[in-house]
Design a protein around this motif. Structure first.
Motif, mmCIF file in Angstrom:
data_model
loop_
_atom_site.group_PDB
_atom_site.id
_atom_site.type_symbol
_atom_site.label_atom_id
_atom_site.label_comp_id
_atom_site.label_asym_id
_atom_site.label_seq_id
_atom_site.Cartn_x
_atom_site.Cartn_y
_atom_site.Cartn_z
ATOM 1 N N GLY A 161 0.752 -1.242 0.136
ATOM 2 C CA GLY A 161 0.012 -0.102 0.052
ATOM 3 C C GLY A 161 0.782 1.148 0.196
ATOM 4 N N TYR A 162 2.131 1.168 0.439
ATOM 5 C CA TYR A 162 3.013 2.274 0.282
ATOM 6 C C TYR A 162 3.343 2.828 -0.976
ATOM 7 C CZ TYR A 162 6.233 -1.644 1.468
ATOM 8 O OH TYR A 162 6.906 -2.752 1.325
ATOM 9 N N TRP A 163 3.140 2.024 -2.068
ATOM 10 C CA TRP A 163 3.621 2.420 -3.440
ATOM 11 C C TRP A 163 2.169 3.133 -3.877
ATOM 12 C CZ3 TRP A 163 8.062 2.681 -5.560
ATOM 13 C CH2 TRP A 163 9.201 2.142 -4.957
ATOM 14 N N LYS A 164 2.315 4.319 -3.907
ATOM 15 C CA LYS A 164 0.877 5.155 -3.839
ATOM 16 C C LYS A 164 0.924 5.360 -5.700
ATOM 17 C CE LYS A 164 -0.267 5.598 0.179
ATOM 18 N NZ LYS A 164 -1.434 4.595 0.517
ATOM 19 N N LYS A 165 -0.249 5.309 -6.445
ATOM 20 C CA LYS A 165 -0.315 5.801 -7.806
ATOM 21 C C LYS A 165 -0.866 6.867 -7.964
ATOM 22 C CE LYS A 165 -3.647 4.841 -11.367
ATOM 23 N NZ LYS A 165 -4.928 4.887 -11.699
ATOM 24 N N ALA A 166 -0.537 7.610 -8.883
ATOM 25 C CA ALA A 166 -1.091 8.799 -9.404
ATOM 26 C C ALA A 166 -1.242 9.113 -11.039
ATOM 27 C CB ALA A 166 -0.161 10.238 -9.094
ATOM 28 N N ALA A 198 4.314 5.661 -9.593
ATOM 29 C CA ALA A 198 4.061 5.073 -8.312
ATOM 30 C C ALA A 198 5.299 5.878 -7.455
ATOM 31 C CB ALA A 198 4.341 3.696 -8.715
ATOM 32 N N LYS A 199 4.812 6.470 -6.222
ATOM 33 C CA LYS A 199 5.886 6.893 -5.334
ATOM 34 C C LYS A 199 5.752 6.046 -4.243
ATOM 35 C CE LYS A 199 7.013 11.220 -2.823
ATOM 36 N NZ LYS A 199 6.328 12.463 -2.513
ATOM 37 N N ASP A 220 5.600 6.054 -0.535
ATOM 38 C CA ASP A 220 4.976 6.774 0.461
ATOM 39 C C ASP A 220 5.647 6.387 1.898
ATOM 40 O OD1 ASP A 220 3.509 8.999 1.504
ATOM 41 O OD2 ASP A 220 1.801 7.599 1.733
ATOM 42 N N LYS A 261 10.528 7.654 -6.759
ATOM 43 C CA LYS A 261 9.178 7.885 -7.683
ATOM 44 C C LYS A 261 9.566 7.316 -8.910
ATOM 45 C CE LYS A 261 6.174 10.988 -9.404
ATOM 46 N NZ LYS A 261 5.695 12.882 -9.607
#
Length: 266
Positions: A63-68, A92-93, A95, A218
């Protein structure tokens, strides 16, 4: 037959010692655990002794790989995979709390997955960006591990510092047809070094390039604003973060970056 017995016994003893040995060399360890290589900057320069964080991307996406952005970010066959649409960027950052100093390395590949009439090619980008809610300054404090346009064979690294500095380096590689490569940066108090496929390419020591801010990794497939794009995929087989505790076992002497201007800083 009698003359073969001593040699056979010695071989068996050697095999037993290898089996029972509690220590495995860094290169062998990567091979045993299925990580590709075994040659990369982490074991070539001796960083592996103080590894803090590693990702093999096996199993569900953490879950700590955050998509934007537009597209898909998921794990697929042991790889973190970014998939685009025909318009817009996807990223994917990581987080998690950032690090001001240390060594980061990835093994990555990318390629088109289709064509769009009149379409443009995505840029494949891996950066260290200011962590958390820190001011991004429109990319003005980013460090690039790799940046290249799909279809081209030149990869770029850079260090952006305020107000608008861009320290840039370039390396020709075979980047087409989803070829795998490793990219790394070492960020220390007195220098920044860039590595491609376990070779140091540039080492920058000028004070204007040294910007002590916590950063985090990122990944991005970057579209051109408002343009139709050829669909693309970016995959990371693994990533590593090591501290600066281990001295480099090989020289990091290399040409400095070229100094240019980053016009998008804000």
């Amino acid at each position: 037959m009698r003359s073969l017995r001593p040699a056979l016994a010695a071989a068996l003893v050697g095999l037993l010692a290898l089996t029972l040995s509690p220590a495995v060399s860094p290169a062998s360890a990567d091979h045993v655990h299925g990580a590709p290589g075994p040659i990369h900057a982490g074991n070539t320069f001796g960083w592996y002794q103080f590894g803090v964080f590693r990702q093999e991307f096996v199993g569900p996406k953490p879950g700590y790989w955050k998509k934007a952005g537009r597209g898909i970010v998921r794990t697929q066959n042991g790889m973190l995979t970014l998939m685009t649409t025909r318009k817009g960027s996807v990223s994917a950052k990581l987080d998690l709390p950032g690090h001001t100093y240390g060594r980061w390395e990835i093994r990555a590949r990318a390629g088109r997955t289709g064509t769009t009439p009149g379409g443009s090619s995505y840029k494949v980008v891996t950066e260290l960006v200011p962590a958390g809610d820190r001011d991004q300054h429109c990319g003005g404090r980013d460090i690039g591990l790799q940046n290249f346009t799909l279809g081209k064979n030149t990869v770029k690294s850079y260090v952006h510092t305020l107000p608008n500095n861009s320290f840039r380096g370039f390396k020709d590689r075979h980047l087409k047809h989803e070829r795998w490569h490793t990219y790394a940066v070492e960020v220390a108090e007195d220098h920044i070094s860039w590595f491609v496929d376990a070779h140091v390419v540039h080492t920058e020591r000028r004070e204007a390039a040294l910007d002590p801010v916590p950063r985090q990794l990122k990944f991005e497939l970057r579209a051109q604003d408002g343009k139709k794009m050829h669909p693309a995929r970016m995959q990371m087989d693994w990533m590593r973060y090591w501290t600066m505790r281990a001295p480099n076992e090989r020289s990091i002497k290399a040409p400095q970056f070229e100094l240019s201007t980053y016009n998008d800083a804000c």
